[in-house]
Enzyme design. Structure first.
Site, short mmCIF file in Angstrom:
data_model
loop_
_atom_site.label_atom_id
_atom_site.label_comp_id
_atom_site.label_asym_id
_atom_site.label_seq_id
_atom_site.Cartn_x
_atom_site.Cartn_y
_atom_site.Cartn_z
N ASP A 416 0.82 -1.20 0.00
CA ASP A 416 0.00 0.00 0.00
C ASP A 416 0.86 1.26 0.00
O ASP A 416 1.92 1.31 0.62
CB ASP A 416 -0.90 -0.02 1.25
CG ASP A 416 -1.83 1.17 1.32
OD1 ASP A 416 -2.69 1.29 0.43
OD2 ASP A 416 -1.70 1.98 2.25
N GLU A 469 1.17 -0.58 -5.15
CA GLU A 469 0.21 0.49 -5.42
C GLU A 469 1.04 1.76 -5.54
O GLU A 469 1.40 2.38 -4.55
CB GLU A 469 -0.81 0.63 -4.29
CG GLU A 469 -1.87 1.66 -4.61
CD GLU A 469 -2.48 2.34 -3.39
OE1 GLU A 469 -3.54 2.97 -3.53
OE2 GLU A 469 -1.88 2.28 -2.31
#
Length: 736
Positions: A416, A469
């Site tokens: 993330d 990401e």
């Protein structure tokens, strides 16, 4: 409680057995205040001129006796919970116990201060070097048998602390009785507590260098209390895996050359109220029925606030206890594997919350976070960032990535917020950040950390994939580390997501002015190994659910939705779809309510409505997996060719995908609300006819059933077909 022979004669005169030498006042004060680095030097058994001196620290005890070979000898109170005495022994006994009297009776216990360190020199060396790849086996709470006695070894890294003690439900949360010893330069504190086993709740009571004392949850805890309670829990796995076949074959084909279609799930809200084991009875069957190859779990690591969806982690080594035990989570992963589904987990190494019982200023000083306040705090999320330049912090995170893959058989980590890690000026204005040593904005420590994570995970756990990401143009995100890249296997294509969603939200009459938003992705499609994500982030915070982004009435919205998914599944790159979008849920996702499953109720749902969308997703996945052209050459420019890329006035896109053996698939999308008859397209010449294999306008999906039912024969390398309105059509050739 055992009975003991009390026939050991009392001394005939004062001092027959001697009295223990008094503690140095400074040592005594530091011991009682929790600020002593070596309590084992003061407590336990030690040789003295008259024999062996025994000293125990047992707050609130009425009396303490030493028991050797069934005989007991009372110790003398030194006040403040200290008891001592000298026995006329030639050597420290191999084994002895303490008989401790409280108001509720006597309790026989082993003395924690008679045990040698339960952590080896190699572990300490690797911790000092920041290279302990199985750090969870060295730090935290480890149930074990040590020197023939069952108990739990407690270890914690707190290099700035004056002292550390263990507190738990077994001490009424008072740490006075169990000070830990420092094991030297590694900054590690250790204590073996006999008799403490699985299920015990505990924290570390830390005395900072400034004299402040506070309780902290274990950073390495492998289980926790159910939030909002915050204690760590002693645990050990007893799970017997049944996924050996899956693990053996999962790395047979590199992920970028294999089908990879992902269903993103928030476990706590997919079916609210279900535990890990209950989810294991429903989730694998549902995802397999829809034809996805993988599930991606939003963060499973323990987090205090459910509204963060798991992205503000306090227990990096503990699956959230909201849904069950760590072994229960293993059961879910095992069930998914046995159903033929890979498991990807969101991993959040970019930041952590400021809760005072967790990692923040863990030993009284910045430890996991940088000391420079300009770098310590994340301006967007009100959290601390990790200090990626500190080897022990990097070790904590690298080992954590390995932990999930080795201990829980996770097949992939979606990392993330990578962009927030890579840039020193991320969400910061001028003056709020300091450049790197070369004067640039890149966080060189973070980049090195990501390379280390990827290299370590791929080396230790073959078949696993890491996914970034990452929303910027950082070069080489999915390039191997030995070629200067960050070493990820895949990267979310945020540019494609942004551009394509921007296009599809326009009214069809305006789409011709935004045609390039759908074609631009092919300019950079092979610069990285991409995943096309329609994730949870796109269906919350006022962004609307996917079908609700579409223009027009309800029929047109669903048609646009179907056409968009058909285009997405055919486009180079892997696919990811968030739960609820597979059946065109119209409302934004809510973590408290989850998907609106009632929309699929036959009593409510007309044939071809929400169930039709669900059927389309199933058929997209089925056709996708059966067509190597759609996944075998995702990272090879030779696997794609535009047929029509400039038909802006028509709102039409047509392209060919090619398998490794050259077998083509033709994908045509008509994003206008009109039927286009006899639409002419160039195709490869080596086919006698082209057959429609998927049409998002089919009646079974809720469309108008404008289809091409018969094989279409090419003439002079061209075919003419009918394009349904707001629809995507796939065609494959009949061989010559």
């Amino acid at each position: 409680m055992a009975l003991h022979d009390t026939s050991l004669p009392e001394p005939s005169g004062p001092g027959r057995y001697g009295t223990a030498p008094p503690l140095d006042p400074a040592d005594r004060g530091r011991l009682l205040s929790g600020a002593h680095h070596d309590p084992h030097a003061l407590l336990g058994a030690h040789p003295v001129p008259d024999g062996i001196a025994f000293r125990a620290l047992r707050p609130f005890a009425r009396a303490v006796s030493v028991v050797i070979d069934g005989q007991r000898r009372a110790l003398t109170s030194e006040e403040d919970g200290l008891f001592s005495g000298v026995l006329p022994l030639d050597a420290i006994p191999d084994a002895y116990t303490l008989l401790v009297s409280y108001d509720d009776g006597e309790h026989e216990v082993h003395d924690p201060y008679r045990f040698l360190p339960a952590l080896g020199e190699l572990d300490l060396h690797l911790i000092r070097e920041g290279r302990h790849e199985q750090l969870w086996k060295a730090l935290g709470a480890e149930p074990m048998t040590h020197q023939g006695v069952a108990g739990t070894r407690f270890t914690v890294w707190a290099p700035n602390a004056q002292g550390v003690r263990v507190a738990g439900d077994f001490t009424c949360w008072d740490g006075t009785a169990f000070p830990m010893r420092s094991l030297g330069a590694a900054g590690v504190w250790e204590l073996f507590l006999p008799g403490i086993g699985e299920g015990a709740r505990y924290k570390f009571e830390i005395t900072s260098r400034y004299g402040h004392r506070f309780l902290k949850a274990d950073p390495m805890a492998r289980a926790t209390e159910v939030p909002p309670a915050t204690a760590s829990v002693v645990t050990s796995s007893h799970y017997e895996w049944g996924d050996a076949e899956w693990l053996t074959r999962r790395g047979d084909v590199p992920v970028h050359q294999a089908p990879f279609s992902v269903y993103e799930v928030h476990l706590a809200s997919w079916r609210p109220g279900l535990t890990y084991r209950q989810l294991a009875e429903q989730l694998p069957a549902y995802v397999r029925q829809l034809g996805f190859t993988h599930v991606e779990l939003m963060p499973v690591s323990e987090h205090p606030f459910g509204g963060s969806w798991g992205y503000q982690v306090t227990g990096f080594y503990a699956p959230t206890s909201r849904l069950g035990t760590p072994d229960d989570f293993r059961y879910l992963v095992d069930a998914l594997h046995r159903a033929g589904l890979g498991v990807i987990m969101d991993w959040v190494p970019a930041h952590f919350p400021k809760d005072d019982w967790a990692l923040a200023r863990f030993d009284g000083d910045p430890l996991y976070e940088p000391g420079d306040t300009r770098r310590a705090e994340h301006p967007d999320w009100g959290t601390f960032e990790f200090d990626f330049g500190r080897i022990e912090v990097r070790n904590f995170l690298v080992a954590n990535a390995v932990y999930w893959c080795e201990e829980f058989h996770i097949d992939g980590l979606r990392v993330d917020a990578v962009a927030s890690m890579l840039y020193l000026d991320y969400s910061r204005d001028s003056g709020q950040w300091a450049p790197n040593v070369f004067g640039g904005r890149e966080d060189l420590d973070a980049a090195d950390f990501l390379r280390e994570v990827n290299a370590t995970v791929y080396r230790r756990v073959p078949g696993v994939v890491t996914i970034a990401e990452e929303s910027t143009a950082w070069d080489g995100v999915t390039r191997p580390t030995d070629s200067g890249g960050l070493g990820f296997g895949l990267k979310w294509n945020m540019g494609w997501m942004h551009d394509s969603l921007g296009y599809i939200q326009h009214e069809p009459i305006h789409r011709k002015y935004h045609h390039n938003e759908m074609t631009f992705s092919m300019v950079y499609a092979y610069s990285e190994n991409y995943v096309l994500p329609i994730s949870h982030d796109e269906v919350v915070h006022g962004k609307q659910a996917l079908v609700s982004k579409m223009p027009g009435d309800w029929w047109q919205r669903r048609a646009n939705h179907r056409a968009y998914l058909g285009f997405m599944w055919a486009h180079p790159g892997k696919q990811l779809l968030f739960m609820g979008q597979e059946f065109a849920q119209g409302a934004e996702w809510s973590e408290s309510q989850g998907p609106e499953w009632w929309l699929l109720d036959p009593a409510y749902c007309a044939a071809g409505d929400h169930r039709g969308m669900q059927d389309l997703v199933r058929d997209l996945n089925t056709a996708y997996r059966a067509a190597p052209a759609l996944w075998q050459r995702d990272t090879d420019p030779g696997g794609f060719r535009w047929v029509v890329g400039d038909a802006a006035d028509d709102n039409v896109f047509a392209f060919l995908r090619f398998a490794a053996d050259g077998t083509p698939l033709l994908a045509v999308s008509n994003f206008s609300p009109v039927v286009r008859h006899d639409y002419c397209l160039g195709v490869p010449a080596d086919a006698v006819a082209w057959c429609e294999t998927l049409n998002t306008d089919a009646a079974c999906y809720g469309g108008g059933d404008v289809i091409n039912p018969d094989p279409i024969k090419p003439e002079d390398g061209r075919i003419e077909l009918t394009l349904p309105p707001l629809a995507t059509v796939w065609l494959t050739p009949l061989p010559v």
